[in-house]
Design a protein around this motif. Structure first.
Motif, mmCIF file in Angstrom:
data_model
loop_
_atom_site.group_PDB
_atom_site.id
_atom_site.type_symbol
_atom_site.label_atom_id
_atom_site.label_comp_id
_atom_site.label_asym_id
_atom_site.label_seq_id
_atom_site.Cartn_x
_atom_site.Cartn_y
_atom_site.Cartn_z
ATOM 1 N N LYS A 23 -85.501 -45.963 -21.394
ATOM 2 C CA LYS A 23 -86.613 -45.793 -22.337
ATOM 3 C C LYS A 23 -86.165 -45.928 -23.778
ATOM 4 O O LYS A 23 -86.757 -46.652 -24.567
ATOM 5 C CB LYS A 23 -87.240 -44.392 -22.233
ATOM 6 N N SER A 24 -85.129 -45.151 -24.133
ATOM 7 C CA SER A 24 -84.722 -45.108 -25.544
ATOM 8 C C SER A 24 -84.229 -46.470 -25.997
ATOM 9 O O SER A 24 -84.571 -46.950 -27.086
ATOM 10 C CB SER A 24 -83.619 -44.065 -25.744
ATOM 11 N N SER A 53 -81.540 -39.124 -28.425
ATOM 12 C CA SER A 53 -80.690 -40.301 -28.249
ATOM 13 C C SER A 53 -80.547 -41.143 -29.512
ATOM 14 O O SER A 53 -79.600 -41.904 -29.648
ATOM 15 C CB SER A 53 -81.284 -41.217 -27.167
ATOM 16 N N ASP A 123 -90.542 -42.509 -28.285
ATOM 17 C CA ASP A 123 -89.588 -42.554 -27.168
ATOM 18 C C ASP A 123 -89.653 -41.201 -26.471
ATOM 19 O O ASP A 123 -89.177 -40.204 -26.989
ATOM 20 C CB ASP A 123 -88.191 -42.841 -27.754
HETATM 21 MG MG LIG Z 1 -84.078 -41.447 -23.786
#
Ligand SMILES: [Mg+2]
Ligand SMILES: Nc1ncnc2c1ncn2[C@@H]1O[C@H](COP(=O)(O)OP(=O)(O)OP(=O)(O)O)[C@@H](O)[C@H]1O
Length: 248
Positions: A23-24, A53, A123
């Motif tokens: 995702k990040s 992150s 995010d």
């Molecule tokens: Mg992440």
């Protein structure tokens, strides 16, 4: 007083259900593609209070400035970024829960001077817990993107992520399949890492909801230079997202 996010045209989420599917990484590169290819004004909010992150992903460690009681987002390569990791020692946020987390989310949304933005990309932390619910109660999302790898364990959670968006009334914009294949550095052959393109099949099953595949590419990590095919993949995905954005 105006709503703190009234100058932000679109708030969109990148979520997954399962942790560690990218995702990040994807949120960061989507944000940059929106800036580089479409000259949009973009912010990136790391909503993972417990395990931020962005500091690592962007190589940013400095503390944001406070001006007139507002936190100034960090600016790097045209991207406005904010993360709990810029504000507190990550060790202290580790044990927050309930109201502390809600307060932190509120702060990241409303006490940050986001200014004029075409898109604020959120995010999300993994899972379908408190944080996405809190965000959705505080700010209307234009749409949500769900990241999954094509293995059954990831997809099961991805499907839950889609269900959560629907339950919250957030338009589901589609799946992104991550780490779909390797590109052989010698012969450029694509070596599939995915289980039968499960993500694409699920996307087709729930409607025309496949945004694209991202290869396994170490160049997507901090300090790396991404492969041309990864760059093209992000361009294609963003081309599909652009018409979904509110212009006004
Ligand atoms: Mg992440
Ligand atoms: N396409 C990719 N190619 C190579 N490595 C990748 C790719 N996508 C993600 N990674 C790596 O996989 C790991 C997990 O990625 P990332 O942190 O973006 O996932 P996440 O879903 O945000 O995780 P979390 O659930 O903890 O928030 C990181 O080490 C990242 O560099």
């Amino acid at each position: 007083m105006h709503h703190p996010l009234s100058l932000v045209k679109n708030v969109i989420s990148v979520s997954s259900g399962k942790g560690g599917v990218g995702k990040s990484t994807i949120a960061f590169h989507l944000a940059h593609t929106l800036i580089d290819d479409h000259s949009l004004r973009v912010g990136l909010l790391d909503a993972d209070i417990h395990g931020p992150s962005l500091p690592t992903l962007m190589g940013l460690m400095e503390k944001p400035q406070i001006v007139e009681n507002k936190i100034v987002p960090l600016l790097k390569d045209g991207l406005k970024a904010m993360s709990m990791g810029f504000l507190v020692d990550p060790q202290s946020a580790l044990i927050w829960r309930g109201l502390m987390v809600q307060k932190a989310i509120k702060q990241l949304l409303f006490d940050v001077e986001w200014g004029n933005l075409d898109v604020l990309v959120i995010d999300m932390p993994p899972g379908t817990g408190d944080i996405p619910l809190t965000i959705n109660q505080l700010v209307p999302l234009s749409g949500g993107i769900v990241v999954s790898t094509s293995d059954p364990l990831s997809l099961v959670d991805g499907v839950k992520g889609v269900a959560m968006l629907k339950k919250m009334g957030i338009p589901f914009w589609g799946f992104i399949e991550n780490m779909a294949h390797l590109v052989c550095p010698q012969c450029e052959t694509h070596i599939s890492l995915s289980h039968d393109s499960l993500v694409e099949k699920e996307a087709v099953r729930v409607g025309d909801a496949f945004l694209g595949s991202i290869p396994f590419d170490q160049g997507l990590r901090f300090g790396g230079a991404m492969m041309a095919s990864s760059k093209d993949a992000f361009k294609d995905i963003v081309r599909k997202v652009i018409p979904l954005l509110k212009q006004g």
